[in-house]
Design an enzyme around this catalytic site. Structure first.
Site, PDB file in Angstrom:
ATOM      1  N   ILE A  76       0.828  -1.212   0.000  1.00  0.00           N
ATOM      2  CA  ILE A  76       0.000   0.000   0.000  1.00  0.00           C
ATOM      3  C   ILE A  76       0.862   1.261   0.000  1.00  0.00           C
ATOM      4  O   ILE A  76       0.533   2.263  -0.623  1.00  0.00           O
ATOM      5  CB  ILE A  76      -0.949   0.013   1.220  1.00  0.00           C
ATOM      6  CG1 ILE A  76      -1.771  -1.282   1.276  1.00  0.00           C
ATOM      7  CG2 ILE A  76      -1.857   1.234   1.190  1.00  0.00           C
ATOM      8  CD1 ILE A  76      -2.642  -1.520   0.068  1.00  0.00           C
ATOM      9  N   GLY A  77       1.963   1.219   0.729  1.00  0.00           N
ATOM     10  CA  GLY A  77       2.849   2.378   0.769  1.00  0.00           C
ATOM     11  C   GLY A  77       2.376   3.479   1.691  1.00  0.00           C
ATOM     12  O   GLY A  77       2.705   4.649   1.500  1.00  0.00           O
ATOM     13  N   CYS A 135       8.184   1.120   8.533  1.00  0.00           N
ATOM     14  CA  CYS A 135       8.060   1.665   7.185  1.00  0.00           C
ATOM     15  C   CYS A 135       9.419   2.140   6.670  1.00  0.00           C
ATOM     16  O   CYS A 135      10.347   2.382   7.451  1.00  0.00           O
ATOM     17  CB  CYS A 135       7.072   2.823   7.179  1.00  0.00           C
ATOM     18  SG  CYS A 135       7.514   4.155   8.294  1.00  0.00           S
ATOM     19  N   GLY A 249      -1.207 -13.512  11.490  1.00  0.00           N
ATOM     20  CA  GLY A 249      -1.829 -14.768  11.092  1.00  0.00           C
ATOM     21  C   GLY A 249      -2.912 -15.301  12.002  1.00  0.00           C
ATOM     22  O   GLY A 249      -3.393 -16.417  11.800  1.00  0.00           O
TER      23      GLY A 249
END
Length: 309
Positions: A76-77, A135, A249
């Site tokens: 997505i960034g 990030c 998960g």
């Protein structure tokens, strides 16, 4: 036998251990699409909105999502409207939530974390701040800030100086020694750790044999990464005295139970929300039944049992 699902995350009192992972559940969109008043009947014990940054970001080029075996790749960034617009547009509405609000922030520079935390310091709607240090970082040539212990310590310290709010550091698993990074975050002033974020990965288009994601690589989430996440939670809670939010998960009540047993005080549901946005509703009842079957009367009695002889 009555089973108590309540748990504490530092000063945050949660009715049950399930929260959402940032970026996987939009309370406004969920209410609109499902035609449900999420503010009256919210499924999680706390709400974590999508990560915001100091300045608006357009994010990475599409395609941004790709399904894999037992997982999901995303790139997505960190697309978002920036923290000023988030404070002006979203916070007034989020104040009506019946659960604690944990705002997730990220930065391209270490100083961004302090500036974002400072902008949230006086906001009574915000119960806690999550520092997404996973990030890409300009000062580290695009590597995650959270991959370097000293940068982790400095970024968390910048935020700690700017706020008295409960501070959570979200850790990347893409490191050699995650306990070293966890220790650096705690040294910098983190009150809690989110463990783990996504694992680096990529996929090829089956026809073209070219990268399936526009950004070439992305972050792998979903059931495939649960063993990595459990190990990280276990090692960190074994060596450090700091509360941990386990994630990576978790799809079933047994997954949640395992994260708690490894030492997590709360468990974040992420990728599974895309398949069933109301999964948390059923997980609460299933977890209660499963704990009863195993003889546990409270979440507190379950947390960390895998460490005991």
């Amino acid at each position: 036998m009555a089973v108590k699902l309540s748990t504490n995350l530092g000063p945050l009192k949660l009715d049950h251990p399930l929260i959402n992972a940032s970026g996987t559940f939009d309370v406004f969109e969920a209410g609109r699409i499902l035609d449900r008043d999420m503010f009256a009947d919210y499924p999680f014990a706390a709400y974590v909105p999508k990560t915001v940054t100091l300045n608006p970001r357009t994010g990475n080029p599409p395609p941004r999502l790709y399904e894999t075996a037992a997982g999901l790749l995303n790139s997505i960034g960190l697309a978002n409207k920036g923290i000023e617009a988030f404070i002006a547009d979203d916070l007034p509405r989020l104040e009506k939530l019946p659960v604690p609000l944990i705002v997730s922030v990220a930065g391209e520079h270490k100083e961004d974390y302090g500036r974002c935390a400072g902008m949230l310091e006086g906001r009574g709607e915000v119960a806690a701040i999550e520092l997404n240090i996973s990030c890409p970082n300009i000062e580290l040539d695009g590597r995650a800030l959270g991959s370097d212990p000293e940068s982790t310590r400095e970024a968390v310290s910048q935020a700690r100086k700017a706020t008295s709010k409960f501070l959570i550091a979200k850790l990347t698993p893409n490191v050699t020694d995650i306990v070293e990074i966890a220790s650096a975050a705690a040294d910098g002033g983190a009150d809690c750790l989110s463990v783990i974020n996504t694992i680096h990965g990529m996929a090829l288009d089956p026809v073209t044999l070219k990268p399936a994601l526009g950004h070439v690589t992305g972050g792998l989430s979903g059931p495939a990464i649960k063993p990595v996440a459990l190990r990280a939670v276990y090692l960190i809670t074994r060596d450090l005295d700091v509360p941990v939010i386990g994630m990576g998960g978790a799809t079933t009540a047994r997954d949640v139970m395992e994260f708690l047993a490894c030492g997590a005080a709360a468990v974040a549901i992420g990728t599974a929300n895309f398949q069933d946005p109301l999964l948390a509703d059923s997980l609460k009842a299933e977890l209660q039944n499963l704990m009863e079957q195993h003889g546990y009367t409270s979440v507190n009695g379950l947390i960390g049992v895998s460490h005991k002889d």
